[in-house]
Design an enzyme around this catalytic site. Structure first.
Site, PDB file in Angstrom:
ATOM      1  NE  ARG A   3      -3.564  -2.342   2.817  1.00  0.00           N
ATOM      2  CZ  ARG A   3      -3.139  -3.511   3.242  1.00  0.00           C
ATOM      3  NH1 ARG A   3      -2.012  -3.823   3.740  1.00  0.00           N
ATOM      4  NH2 ARG A   3      -3.963  -4.689   3.241  1.00  0.00           N
TER       5      ARG A   3
ATOM      6  CE  LYS B 134      -7.833  -2.056   5.436  1.00  0.00           C
ATOM      7  NZ  LYS B 134      -8.430  -2.103   4.073  1.00  0.00           N
TER       8      LYS B 134
ATOM      9  CG  HIS C 208      -5.641   0.627  -3.025  1.00  0.00           C
ATOM     10  ND1 HIS C 208      -4.766   0.450  -2.014  1.00  0.00           N
ATOM     11  CD2 HIS C 208      -6.303  -0.697  -3.048  1.00  0.00           C
ATOM     12  CE1 HIS C 208      -5.079  -0.608  -1.129  1.00  0.00           C
ATOM     13  NE2 HIS C 208      -5.895  -1.445  -2.020  1.00  0.00           N
TER      14      HIS C 208
ATOM     15  NE  ARG D 233      -3.087  -4.308  -0.883  1.00  0.00           N
ATOM     16  CZ  ARG D 233      -2.381  -5.034  -0.281  1.00  0.00           C
ATOM     17  NH1 ARG D 233      -0.930  -4.798  -0.216  1.00  0.00           N
ATOM     18  NH2 ARG D 233      -2.874  -6.077   0.477  1.00  0.00           N
TER      19      ARG D 233
ATOM     20  CG  HIS E  26      -5.123  -9.896   1.043  1.00  0.00           C
ATOM     21  ND1 HIS E  26      -5.319 -10.325  -0.352  1.00  0.00           N
ATOM     22  CD2 HIS E  26      -4.940  -8.606   1.028  1.00  0.00           C
ATOM     23  CE1 HIS E  26      -5.791  -9.204  -0.892  1.00  0.00           C
ATOM     24  NE2 HIS E  26      -5.357  -8.064  -0.068  1.00  0.00           N
TER      25      HIS E  26
ATOM     26  CE1 TYR F 282      -5.973  -7.781  -7.529  1.00  0.00           C
ATOM     27  CE2 TYR F 282      -5.887  -8.874  -5.404  1.00  0.00           C
ATOM     28  CZ  TYR F 282      -6.092  -7.667  -5.941  1.00  0.00           C
ATOM     29  OH  TYR F 282      -6.152  -6.461  -5.606  1.00  0.00           O
TER      30      TYR F 282
END
Length: 337
Positions: free
Chosen positions: A201, A224, A279, A282, A305, A314
Site C-alpha cells: 500500500r 492494516k 491503490h 497494489r 491478506h 485476482y
C-alpha cells in the site's frame, strides 16, 4: 451453636437454617472467635437468601453515549484506530437521539440507516456503522458490562457490489513512471516503484525506514492486518532505495508524497474508476503476478491478506483459469465437431 473444648482450642458446631441444612464445624483458639465465625456465616447466608433469582434485574437505562465511553475505557483505546472509532460511535449515538442501549430497536436503527443512505452514504459506510455498533454491544456483553445481548444482531449488512479492480498495462506503467520521475517531488518515483514491485500500500511504502530495507528485502510493519511481512526486491531496487536514503535526514527514507502522486497521475492519459489512485499500484502488482503464473497462496502472503477471499479476487487472471475458460466453454466444444 455448640461449643466444645478440644486440644487446640474450641470447636464450634452449628447449622444456619435448622435441621437438614449444612452443618458448619471449625476449631478456633478462643470462644470469641467461634462466636464471630458463627455471626459471619449466618450473615452470609441471610444475604444470599435475600437474592431472588426469579426476579428480573432493573432495566439498564444507560444511554448509548455512556456505553461508548465505557467501551472505550475497557476495550476501544487498545485499538489502532481508537480515536476515529470512538468519534464514529458518538456520532451514531447522537444521530439516533442517544437512546438507552437496552431500548434501541432494529426498526429504529434501520430507519436511521435508510435516512443515511438517502443522504448519499455508501453501502460500505453504512455496513461499517452497523459493524462498529454491534461490536461495541458484543464486547460489553462478553465483559458482563451489560446484561442484554446485541439488539442489532439480526440486522443484515447491505449488499455491496464488488468494486472493479483496475490494473495498469505495461505501457501505462511506463507512462506513469516517466511522469513521476519528471515531477518536483523527489520521493514519488521511487515509492511508486516499490509499490509496483512489492504490492505494498502507498502508506506502507512511504513509511519505510532504513532498518526495514535489508538483505534485498523490504519489511512492512504496523500494517492494516496488524501482521508484519517482508517481500524480496531486486538488487537494483535495493541499491536505489539506499542511495536515495542518503539524500534524506533521519531514519525515514521518504516524506508524505501522496498528493504529488495524484498530481502526476492526472497528468497522464490513465483513467481509473472512482476512488482508485495509488491503490491501483497494489492491484497492478497482484494482477500481473497472477497473469504471469504466480501462486495464489504466495500472493496472499505477499499482500498480507488475513483472509484468502480477498486474494481470490485476482484468481481469474491466472493463465490456467483463462485457458480452461476458453477451452471448456460450450461454443469451443461445438466448433471442434
Amino acid at each position: 451453636m455448640s461449643l466444645k473444648k478440644v486440644t487446640s482450642g474450641y470447636e464450634v458446631r452449628f447449622r444456619v437454617n435448622g435441621r437438614g441444612s449444612r452443618e458448619h464445624k471449625k476449631v478456633f483458639p478462643t470462644k470469641a472467635e467461634c462466636e464471630r465465625f458463627q455471626r459471619y456465616t449466618i450473615a452470609q447466608f441471610e444475604t444470599q437468601a435475600d437474592v431472588k433469582p426469579w426476579l428480573e434485574k432493573p432495566k439498564d437505562m444507560r444511554p448509548l453515549s455512556e456505553l461508548v465511553e465505557l467501551w472505550d475505557d475497557t476495550h476501544g483505546h487498545f485499538l489502532r484506530d481508537s480515536k476515529r472509532r470512538k468519534s464514529k460511535l458518538l456520532m451514531i449515538a447522537d444521530q439516533l437521539g442517544d437512546p438507552a442501549g437496552s431500548s434501541l430497536t432494529q426498526l429504529e436503527y434501520t430507519r436511521w440507516r435508510t435516512q443515511r443512505s438517502k443522504e448519499g452514504k455508501s453501502p460500505k459506510t453504512l455496513n461499517n456503522d452497523l459493524g462498529y455498533l454491534s461490536s461495541m454491544f458484543n464486547t460489553l456483553f462478553k465483559a458482563k458490562e451489560i446484561h442484554y445481548s446485541n439488539p442489532l444482531a439480526d440486522i443484515d449488512n447491505i449488499r455491496v457490489p464488488e468494486r472493479e479492480l483496475s490494473y495498469l498495462t505495461h505501457d501505462q506503467i511506463t507512462e506513469l513512471l516517466d511522469e513521476t520521475k519528471r515531477g518536483d517531488n523527489k520521493h514519488v518515483y521511487l515509492i511508486t516503484k516499490i509499490s509496483l514491485s512489492t504490492g505494498a500500500r502507498w502508506g506502507e511504502a512511504e513509511g519505510l525506514t532504513v532498518q526495514r530495507v535489508r538483505n534485498n528485502q523490504v519489511s512492512f510493519t504496523d500494517t492494516k492486518s496488524g501482521k508484519n511481512r517482508s517481500v524480496p526486491i531486486t538488487q537494483e531496487l535495493f541499491d536505489e532505495i539506499h542511495e536515495h536514503a542518503k539524500l534524506t535526514r533521519g531514519n525515514n527514507i521518504f516524506t508524505g508524497s501522496i498528493t504529488s502522486f495524484r498530481r502526476a497521475l492526472k497528468r497522464t492519459t490513465i483513467e481509473l474508476p472512482k476512488g482508485q489512485a495509488a491503490h491501483v499500484l497494489r492491484h497492478t502488482f497482484a494482477s500481473h503476478f497472477m497473469m504471469n503464473g504466480g501462486n495464489i497462496l504466495t500472493l496472499q502472503k505477499v499482500l498480507g491478506h488475513s483472509d484468502i477471499k480477498m486474494t481470490m479476487r485476482y484468481s481469474h487472471l491466472s493463465p490456467d483459469f483463462l485457458e480452461e475458460a476458453t477451452r471448456l466453454n460450450p461454443l469451443s466444444a461445438c466448433l471442434e465437431k
